[in-house]
Motif scaffolding. Structure first.
Motif, PDB file in Angstrom:
ATOM      1  N   PRO A 216       0.808  -1.225   0.000  1.00  0.00           N
ATOM      2  CA  PRO A 216       0.000   0.000   0.000  1.00  0.00           C
ATOM      3  C   PRO A 216       0.841   1.275   0.000  1.00  0.00           C
ATOM      4  CG  PRO A 216      -0.949  -1.599   1.497  1.00  0.00           C
ATOM      5  CD  PRO A 216       0.379  -2.160   1.065  1.00  0.00           C
ATOM      6  N   LEU A 217       1.965   1.262   0.699  1.00  0.00           N
ATOM      7  CA  LEU A 217       2.837   2.429   0.719  1.00  0.00           C
ATOM      8  C   LEU A 217       3.532   2.615  -0.629  1.00  0.00           C
ATOM      9  CD1 LEU A 217       4.430   2.065   4.263  1.00  0.00           C
ATOM     10  CD2 LEU A 217       2.619   3.629   3.554  1.00  0.00           C
ATOM     11  N   ILE A 218       3.906   1.517  -1.246  1.00  0.00           N
ATOM     12  CA  ILE A 218       4.517   1.587  -2.578  1.00  0.00           C
ATOM     13  C   ILE A 218       3.527   2.157  -3.580  1.00  0.00           C
ATOM     14  CG2 ILE A 218       5.359   0.183  -4.500  1.00  0.00           C
ATOM     15  CD1 ILE A 218       6.652  -1.667  -2.425  1.00  0.00           C
ATOM     16  N   PHE A 219       2.288   1.669  -3.539  1.00  0.00           N
ATOM     17  CA  PHE A 219       1.258   2.175  -4.448  1.00  0.00           C
ATOM     18  C   PHE A 219       0.977   3.662  -4.199  1.00  0.00           C
ATOM     19  CE2 PHE A 219      -0.608  -2.358  -4.689  1.00  0.00           C
ATOM     20  CZ  PHE A 219       0.216  -2.661  -5.761  1.00  0.00           C
ATOM     21  N   ALA A 220       0.846   4.044  -2.920  1.00  0.00           N
ATOM     22  CA  ALA A 220       0.566   5.440  -2.588  1.00  0.00           C
ATOM     23  C   ALA A 220       1.680   6.354  -3.085  1.00  0.00           C
ATOM     24  CB  ALA A 220       0.394   5.588  -1.075  1.00  0.00           C
ATOM     25  N   HIS A 221       2.916   5.947  -2.847  1.00  0.00           N
ATOM     26  CA  HIS A 221       4.070   6.737  -3.280  1.00  0.00           C
ATOM     27  C   HIS A 221       4.083   6.869  -4.805  1.00  0.00           C
ATOM     28  CE1 HIS A 221       8.514   7.670  -2.092  1.00  0.00           C
ATOM     29  NE2 HIS A 221       8.110   8.451  -3.079  1.00  0.00           N
ATOM     30  N   GLY A 222       3.855   5.750  -5.472  1.00  0.00           N
ATOM     31  CA  GLY A 222       3.855   5.767  -6.934  1.00  0.00           C
ATOM     32  C   GLY A 222       2.746   6.620  -7.511  1.00  0.00           C
ATOM     33  N   ILE A 223       1.567   6.565  -6.911  1.00  0.00           N
ATOM     34  CA  ILE A 223       0.440   7.376  -7.407  1.00  0.00           C
ATOM     35  C   ILE A 223       0.730   8.862  -7.241  1.00  0.00           C
ATOM     36  CG2 ILE A 223      -1.975   7.989  -6.968  1.00  0.00           C
ATOM     37  CD1 ILE A 223      -2.410   4.997  -6.219  1.00  0.00           C
ATOM     38  N   PHE A 224       1.240   9.270  -6.072  1.00  0.00           N
ATOM     39  CA  PHE A 224       1.586  10.675  -5.864  1.00  0.00           C
ATOM     40  C   PHE A 224       2.596  11.153  -6.903  1.00  0.00           C
ATOM     41  CE2 PHE A 224       0.237  10.549  -1.215  1.00  0.00           C
ATOM     42  CZ  PHE A 224      -0.764  11.499  -1.379  1.00  0.00           C
ATOM     43  N   ASN A 225       3.658  10.376  -7.095  1.00  0.00           N
ATOM     44  CA  ASN A 225       4.692  10.776  -8.050  1.00  0.00           C
ATOM     45  C   ASN A 225       4.166  10.784  -9.482  1.00  0.00           C
ATOM     46  OD1 ASN A 225       6.502  11.074  -5.984  1.00  0.00           O
ATOM     47  ND2 ASN A 225       7.678   9.227  -6.426  1.00  0.00           N
ATOM     48  N   SER A 226       3.305   9.822  -9.804  1.00  0.00           N
ATOM     49  CA  SER A 226       2.722   9.760 -11.148  1.00  0.00           C
ATOM     50  C   SER A 226       1.870  10.987 -11.435  1.00  0.00           C
ATOM     51  CB  SER A 226       1.875   8.497 -11.299  1.00  0.00           C
ATOM     52  OG  SER A 226       2.668   7.340 -11.217  1.00  0.00           O
ATOM     53  N   LEU A 227       1.064  11.379 -10.464  1.00  0.00           N
ATOM     54  CA  LEU A 227       0.229  12.566 -10.630  1.00  0.00           C
ATOM     55  C   LEU A 227       1.093  13.814 -10.814  1.00  0.00           C
ATOM     56  CD1 LEU A 227      -2.540  11.902  -7.942  1.00  0.00           C
ATOM     57  CD2 LEU A 227      -2.812  11.867 -10.431  1.00  0.00           C
ATOM     58  N   GLY A 228       2.134  13.935  -9.982  1.00  0.00           N
ATOM     59  CA  GLY A 228       3.002  15.100 -10.076  1.00  0.00           C
ATOM     60  C   GLY A 228       3.673  15.206 -11.429  1.00  0.00           C
ATOM     61  N   GLN A 229       4.205  14.093 -11.925  1.00  0.00           N
ATOM     62  CA  GLN A 229       4.895  14.122 -13.211  1.00  0.00           C
ATOM     63  C   GLN A 229       3.921  14.301 -14.378  1.00  0.00           C
ATOM     64  OE1 GLN A 229       7.870  14.629 -13.204  1.00  0.00           O
ATOM     65  NE2 GLN A 229       8.740  13.715 -11.362  1.00  0.00           N
ATOM     66  N   THR A 230       2.716  13.766 -14.237  1.00  0.00           N
ATOM     67  CA  THR A 230       1.702  13.956 -15.285  1.00  0.00           C
ATOM     68  C   THR A 230       1.290  15.420 -15.366  1.00  0.00           C
ATOM     69  OG1 THR A 230       0.876  11.692 -15.004  1.00  0.00           O
ATOM     70  CG2 THR A 230      -0.589  13.271 -16.094  1.00  0.00           C
ATOM     71  N   PHE A 231       1.119  16.064 -14.217  1.00  0.00           N
ATOM     72  CA  PHE A 231       0.802  17.486 -14.196  1.00  0.00           C
ATOM     73  C   PHE A 231       1.914  18.294 -14.875  1.00  0.00           C
ATOM     74  CE2 PHE A 231      -1.892  16.962 -10.092  1.00  0.00           C
ATOM     75  CZ  PHE A 231      -2.960  16.530 -10.867  1.00  0.00           C
ATOM     76  N   ARG A 232       3.160  17.937 -14.610  1.00  0.00           N
ATOM     77  CA  ARG A 232       4.286  18.661 -15.220  1.00  0.00           C
ATOM     78  C   ARG A 232       4.286  18.464 -16.732  1.00  0.00           C
ATOM     79  NH1 ARG A 232       6.705  16.574 -10.533  1.00  0.00           N
ATOM     80  NH2 ARG A 232       7.104  18.241  -9.039  1.00  0.00           N
ATOM     81  N   PHE A 233       4.028  17.241 -17.182  1.00  0.00           N
ATOM     82  CA  PHE A 233       3.987  16.956 -18.612  1.00  0.00           C
ATOM     83  C   PHE A 233       2.909  17.797 -19.298  1.00  0.00           C
ATOM     84  CE2 PHE A 233       1.948  14.301 -21.966  1.00  0.00           C
ATOM     85  CZ  PHE A 233       2.957  14.415 -22.911  1.00  0.00           C
ATOM     86  N   LEU A 234       1.766  17.940 -18.632  1.00  0.00           N
ATOM     87  CA  LEU A 234       0.649  18.697 -19.197  1.00  0.00           C
ATOM     88  C   LEU A 234       0.748  20.200 -18.972  1.00  0.00           C
ATOM     89  CD1 LEU A 234      -2.263  16.293 -18.129  1.00  0.00           C
ATOM     90  CD2 LEU A 234      -1.196  16.495 -20.393  1.00  0.00           C
ATOM     91  N   GLY A 235       1.779  20.611 -18.217  1.00  0.00           N
ATOM     92  CA  GLY A 235       1.953  22.037 -17.946  1.00  0.00           C
ATOM     93  C   GLY A 235       1.008  22.570 -16.910  1.00  0.00           C
ATOM     94  N   ILE A 236       0.516  21.670 -16.028  1.00  0.00           N
ATOM     95  CA  ILE A 236      -0.404  22.071 -14.968  1.00  0.00           C
ATOM     96  C   ILE A 236       0.376  22.241 -13.673  1.00  0.00           C
ATOM     97  CG2 ILE A 236      -2.433  21.400 -13.615  1.00  0.00           C
ATOM     98  CD1 ILE A 236      -3.266  19.653 -15.998  1.00  0.00           C
ATOM     99  N   GLU A 237       0.166  23.345 -12.981  1.00  0.00           N
ATOM    100  CA  GLU A 237       0.820  23.563 -11.688  1.00  0.00           C
ATOM    101  C   GLU A 237       0.231  22.618 -10.666  1.00  0.00           C
ATOM    102  OE1 GLU A 237       3.319  25.517 -10.889  1.00  0.00           O
ATOM    103  OE2 GLU A 237       3.548  26.341 -12.900  1.00  0.00           O
ATOM    104  N   ASP A 238       1.104  21.762 -10.030  1.00  0.00           N
ATOM    105  CA  ASP A 238       0.574  20.817  -9.041  1.00  0.00           C
ATOM    106  C   ASP A 238       0.624  21.419  -7.659  1.00  0.00           C
ATOM    107  OD1 ASP A 238       3.307  20.869  -8.982  1.00  0.00           O
ATOM    108  OD2 ASP A 238       3.534  18.734  -8.514  1.00  0.00           O
TER     109      ASP A 238
END
Length: 238
Positions: A216-238
C-alpha cells in the motif's frame, strides 16, 4: 565481589541493547545512499537519486541474505486482499496529505519554497522524457524508496536498539529525517521538511501494517509521483 559481578552483568545487558550486526547493515546502506548520490551529482542532477537507490537495493539485498532474510521478511509481498490493499493505499495517501500540509504551514513561515529547482522542467510537453520519468517513478520513486527508506532503514534501526515501541519510533524518526535530507539538494529546507513529514506519516503506517505488507505504501508513493509528473507533462501547476 558480588557488587563487581552485578556491575559486569549490567554492562553486558546494556551491550545487548545494541545489535551490532543490524547497526552495521544500517550504516552501510546510509553510506551507499549518500556516497553514490553525491558522486553522481557531479555529473547528473536528474539521475543521482535513482543511481543511489539502485546501488543501495543491490547492497541491501546482499546484506539481508547474509542475515538469512529477504525483502519478504520486511513486508514486500503480493497482496492477498486487493480491496484491503487499496483501502490502506487511500488511507496512506490521506495521512501523507495531512502531514505535508500541516508541515507546510511551518515551512512557509521560515523557509523559501524553491519548488523542484528546475529538476523536472524538461518533462513538460516532452512525451519521451515523460515516459522515461514514469519508469523511474515506478522503480526508484516507489518500490526502491519504500523498500529502502521505510522497510530496510526502519527494520535495521529498530533491530539495532532491540525492537519495541521506543526503538520503532526512533526508527520512524530516523527514516523520515533521512528521507527529508535526500530531497534537500533540489527542494531546499522547505521541501525537505515537508517531504520528511510525509515520510514520517508513511513510516508510522509501515509500523502499523507495512511489516506485513508494504505494497500500500509503494502504491501510494507511486500514485503521488505519477500525478506530479503527469501534471508537469501537461503544464499544470501541481
Amino acid at each position: 565481589m558480588s557488587g563487581n559481578a552485578n556491575s559486569g552483568t549490567s554492562r553486558a545487558k546494556r551491550k545487548k541493547l545494541i545489535d551490532s550486526g543490524a547497526l552495521l547493515d544500517l550504516l552501510i546502506i546510509l553510506a551507499v545512499l549518500v556516497v553514490v548520490k553525491q558522486s553522481v551529482l557531479l555529473f547528473s542532477y536528474l539521475y543521482a537519486g535513482p543511481a543511489s537507490t539502485v546501488s543501495a537495493m543491490v547492497v541491501a539485498t546482499i546484506l539481508l541474505r547474509r542475515r538469512g532474510l529477504g525483502w519478504k521478511d520486511l513486508g514486500f509481498r503480493w497482496p492477498e486482499n486487493w480491496l484491503k490493499t487499496m483501502g490502506l493505499t487511500l488511507l496512506s495517501m490521506a495521512a501523507f496529505i495531512v502531514a505535508t500540509q500541516t508541515m507546510q504551514l511551518f515551512a512557509d513561515a521560515f523557509f523559501e519554497d524553491v519548488g523542484m529547482s528546475g529538476r523536472f522542467d524538461h518533462i513538460e510537453g516532452n512525451l519521451i522524457a515523460y515516459i522515461g520519468i514514469m519508469l523511474l517513478v515506478w522503480t526508484h520513486g516507489s518500490f526502491f524508496e519504500e523498500l529502502l527508506f521505510r522497510a530496510f532503514i526502519i527494520d535495521r534501526t529498530s533491530a539495532t536498539f532491540g525492537g519495541g515501541l521506543k526503538a520503532d519510533i526512533a526508527a520512524a524518526l530516523l527514516s523520515s529525517i533521512f528521507f527529508g535530507y535526500r530531497h534537500y539538494y533540489y527542494q531546499g529546507m522547505h521541501g525537505a521538511l515537508i517531504t520528511g513529514a510525509g515520510g514520517f506519516a508513511f513510516a508510522l503506517f509501515y509500523l502499523w501494517f507495512g511489516r506485513k505488507n508494504v505494497m500500500p505504501l509503494i502504491f501510494a508513493h507511486g500514485i503521488f509521483n505519477s500525478l506530479g509528473q503527469t501534471f508537469r507533462f501537461l503544464g499544470i501547476e501541481d
